[in-house]
Design an enzyme around this catalytic site. Structure first.
Site, short mmCIF file in Angstrom:
data_model
loop_
_atom_site.label_atom_id
_atom_site.label_comp_id
_atom_site.label_asym_id
_atom_site.label_seq_id
_atom_site.Cartn_x
_atom_site.Cartn_y
_atom_site.Cartn_z
N GLY A 211 47.33 17.84 -13.93
CA GLY A 211 47.49 17.79 -15.46
C GLY A 211 46.09 17.83 -16.36
N PRO A 212 46.12 18.26 -17.42
CA PRO A 212 44.82 18.09 -18.21
C PRO A 212 44.01 16.89 -17.95
CG PRO A 212 46.56 18.61 -19.69
CD PRO A 212 47.17 18.11 -18.44
N GLY A 214 42.22 13.20 -18.45
CA GLY A 214 42.67 12.11 -19.59
C GLY A 214 44.08 11.95 -19.71
N GLU A 433 35.50 27.45 -47.65
CA GLU A 433 36.64 26.45 -47.24
C GLU A 433 37.85 26.51 -48.08
OE1 GLU A 433 36.60 25.31 -44.22
OE2 GLU A 433 34.29 25.62 -43.92
N HIS A 436 39.89 29.58 -46.77
CA HIS A 436 40.59 28.90 -45.52
C HIS A 436 41.97 27.85 -46.05
CE1 HIS A 436 38.10 30.59 -42.56
NE2 HIS A 436 37.08 29.68 -42.75
N ASP A 508 34.61 32.06 -37.22
CA ASP A 508 35.87 32.51 -37.54
C ASP A 508 36.16 34.03 -36.92
OD1 ASP A 508 35.89 30.30 -39.13
OD2 ASP A 508 35.22 31.31 -41.01
P1 ADP Z 1 42.80 11.54 -15.48
O1 ADP Z 1 42.41 10.98 -14.30
O2 ADP Z 1 44.11 12.07 -15.55
O3 ADP Z 1 41.54 12.17 -15.98
P2 ADP Z 1 42.50 8.75 -16.44
O4 ADP Z 1 43.72 8.22 -15.80
O5 ADP Z 1 41.47 8.64 -15.86
O6 ADP Z 1 42.69 10.43 -16.65
O7 ADP Z 1 42.82 8.27 -18.10
C1 ADP Z 1 41.92 7.78 -18.66
C2 ADP Z 1 42.14 6.72 -19.53
O8 ADP Z 1 42.97 7.32 -20.56
C3 ADP Z 1 42.82 5.62 -18.77
O9 ADP Z 1 42.22 4.69 -18.04
C4 ADP Z 1 43.71 5.02 -19.86
O10 ADP Z 1 43.12 3.95 -20.09
C5 ADP Z 1 44.09 6.17 -20.68
N1 ADP Z 1 45.22 6.79 -20.63
C6 ADP Z 1 45.46 7.87 -20.34
N2 ADP Z 1 47.04 8.23 -20.18
C7 ADP Z 1 47.64 7.06 -20.34
C8 ADP Z 1 48.94 6.74 -20.58
N3 ADP Z 1 50.11 7.59 -20.42
N4 ADP Z 1 49.16 5.33 -20.89
C9 ADP Z 1 48.18 4.54 -21.06
N5 ADP Z 1 46.78 4.71 -21.19
C10 ADP Z 1 46.66 5.95 -20.83
#
Ligand code: ADP
Length: 620
Positions: A211-212, A214, A433, A436, A508
């Site tokens: 997964g992406p 974050g 702007e 756009h 752009d």
């Molecule tokens: P990854 O490992 O996928 O890059 P992380 O697990 O390190 O992402 O996510 C970073 C932070 O973002 C986590 O510590 C959390 O606080 C927040 N976060 C990400 N996804 C969620 C989620 N589904 N629910 C709650 N917090 C999340």
């Protein structure tokens, strides 16, 4: 991956390099000191041998010291302030005659044994070499916490993998319900491995979280450990890559060893792609180390006995570049995909992270969730933090809806920048702007406008910000065309209303061209060329960016693609120009409003561009 504090009771890791450096410094200092000390004493003048003979004959020499190749004589009482000393080098064969003269004159003669070379002189180079080795070793084993002293030289450094008991549970993970369901089976396995063994079921050992960035991969792994209440061994793929081949493999071995001892346990490897890339494809040098590390991981995964309750979770955002061997049955054969959160999940994530924050009422979290498509969990957390910071700056006790809006704008568009802008540039920006915004407003299929601004933020001077109405997973053709038209509308407006164009349309044009190229050469959206992949560059997995590919189609086809792209772009520009011309009055009022207020939200834009519907909407 977020930093986790070290487990309670653990001693802070000792840096093996520091005492070595101390010893080295001491040695250097001592040797300098000895040289310095040897040179002190009454001021001594060095003279020639003949002069020395002269001095001995003529002057009142009180004492003489003869060393191996050297004679030093003192005039006056040795040690007294007015005594003078002379030194001369002795010719190899001589000395006898001088001695005789000195004796005749009744001078006290002292002979000194040849000076031994300081032991430090012998020791220093060795100390340096040894120190350098230890230093290198500490460098290459640095990062995972633990080699102590030279005993561990070259043995790799996973002496004590970080084991943590997490208090994170599935309740801390918002959304991702399917994912949680998928991995909850592992919780059962880790809690009661025997139940599985009794019926001969072999639980999965390797789970790949894709997964992406974050989206909560690390969080999920921790929550899994928390739910099952087992130790959590966490590391990152990049920590295995070292200068010396074999070190990474050694660490993998130690990591797995430690986890096996602590079983049931969870091992989490972040950034698996940094070691797990397809073997034999390293660009440049240095992939031997990676291959060995990877091989070691494969061997460890294969080596799990049926009874070992260790689950290895690995995270990656590039599953496409992983070595196929990693994905084979018995290895990372379970694949769990985490997606960017949808609106509902975003609301939940905001809710979870806002629990600890003093929000004023609900502060419009729903609106924020609706207005942040494409944000990851980490982005949302960051947004809340920015809002808290802005509340603190304001001196407020609570976070208000306005703080949240500001924070979103900041995260989406960058920080406001003060920049001296000339009046005519200001006008051009407004025209650009407004172009756009107006075209986005009037073109069916384009994204909904969110805000338009001519305040410099981040790296851009102005911006028209739009939100996709719903999450998009595929891009329909008319949507793409509308995007290109909107992208080129800024330049079209400048041309139409000011008469010239500027470099402001740089980005752009670039984005419009990329889109048009993809439409023609990738998505088969040109009727004449049809569905064929004619990409000339490709996202390169090993470089992390796109790279030119050798062209495998004919010169003619390439020319045809270029023509199609050009006609797509010029048609889009014409459409933008036509739209602007058809609504010239409204556009003019938008420009005026923008020049005056610098930021307009959707309602304000609508009031300029569609006065009737705006008043109609406001009336009831
Ligand atoms: P990854 O490992 O996928 O890059 P992380 O697990 O390190 O992402 O996510 C970073 C932070 O973002 C986590 O510590 C959390 O606080 C927040 N976060 C990400 N996804 C969620 C989620 N589904 N629910 C709650 N917090 C999340």
């Amino acid at each position: 991956m977020p930093e986790t504090p070290p487990p309670p009771g653990s001693t802070p890791p000792e840096k093996p390099g520091s005492w070595v450096m101390l010893v080295l410094w001491l040695a250097v200092l001592l040797s300098l000191l000895s040289i310095f000390l040897a040179d002190t004493g009454p001021s001594t003048e060095t003279v020639s041998y003949s002069a020395m003979k002269e001095i001995i004959r003529e002057r009142d020499v009180s004492a003489a010291v003869i060393a191996e190749h050297e004679i030093t004589v003192t005039i006056g009482t040795p040690g007294a302030a007015d005594s003078v000393a002379y030194r001369a080098v002795l010719p190899v064969q001589d000395g006898e005659s001088l001695l005789a003269t000195l004796e005749n004159r009744g001078v006290e003669i002292t002979a000194r044994a040849p000076e031994g070379v300081s032991i430090l002189t012998y020791l220093l180079p060795w100390l340096l070499i040894f120190g350098a080795i230890i230093w290198l070793n500490s460098r290459m084993t640095g990062g995972l916490g633990g080699a102590r002293g030279p005993g561990n030289l070259f043995s790799g450094r996973f002496s004590k993998p970080t084991e943590r008991r997490q208090r994170v549970t599935f309740d801390d993970v918002a959304g991702q319900d399917e994912v949680k369901r998928e991995v909850s089976e592992l919780v059962d396995f880790l809690r009661e491995p025997d139940r599985f063994h009794r019926v001969g079921a072999e639980a999965p050992h390797g789970v790949l979280l894709m997964g992406p960035p974050g989206t909560g991969k690390t969080l999920l792994a921790k929550a899994l450990a928390g739910e099952a209440d087992v130790p959590f061994f966490s590391t990152s793929g990049s920590e295995f890559i070292e200068v010396f081949v074999g070190v990474g493999a050694g660490r993998v071995r130690k990591l797995f060893e430690a986890a096996r001892k602590a079983a049931p346990a969870i091992i989490f490897i972040d950034e698996l792609d940094s070691i797990g890339r397809t073997r034999g494809t390293g660009l440049g040098g240095g992939h031997d180390e990676r291959e060995q590390t990877l091989n070691q991981i494969l061997a460890e995964l294969d080596g799990f006995g049926e009874r070992e309750a260790v689950v290895v979770l690995a995270a990656t955002n590039r599953p496409d570049v992983l070595d196929p061997a990693l994905l084979r049955p018995g290895r990372f054969d379970r694949h769990v995909t985490l997606n960017l959160p949808d609106r509902e999940a975003r609301r939940e994530i905001l809710g979870i992270h806002a629990r600890k924050l003093p929000l004023a009422g609900d502060a419009g979290l729903d609106a924020i969730a609706a207005g942040t498509p494409g944000f990851s969990g980490a982005d949302l957390k960051n947004l809340l933090n920015e809002a808290a910071i802005s509340a603190a700056r304001r001196g407020g006790a609570q976070i208000t809806g306005a703080d949240l809006q500001d924070a979103r704008d900041k995260v989406m568009m960058g920080t406001v920048r003060t920049l001296a802008i000339q009046p005519e540039e200001h006008h051009r920006l407004a025209v650009h702007e407004a172009g756009h915004a107006a075209v986005a407003y009037y073109t069916p299929g384009a994204d909904t406008l969110y805000k338009v601004t001519i305040i410099p933020r981040g790296r851009s001077l102005g911006g028209t910000h739009m939100l996709s109405e719903e999450e998009r997973h595929t891009l329909p053709e008319d949507y793409l065309r509308a995007q290109i038209v909107t992208l080129l509308a800024g330049r079209a407006a400048e041309k139409q209303l000011i008469g010239t164009v500027s470099s402001g349309a740089d980005d752009d044009i670039k984005r419009a061209t990329q889109l048009a190229r993809s439409m023609v050469g990738r998505w088969g959206m040109d009727p004449e060329i049809g569905p064929i992949d004619l990409r000339q560059n490709e996202d390169h997995p090993f470089l992390g960016r796109s790279m030119a590919m050798p062209r495998i189609h004919a010169e003619q086809t390439a020319a045809q693609v270029d023509r199609a792209v050009m006609s797509l772009l010029s048609a889009a520009e014409e459409e933008a120009t036509a739209t602007l011309a058809a609504h010239a009055d409204e556009v003019a009022s938008l420009i005026a409003a923008l020049e005056e207020k610098e930021v307009l939200d959707f309602e304000e834009i609508r009031r300029c561009l569609d006065p009737e519907s705006a008043t109609a909407a406001a009336a009831p």
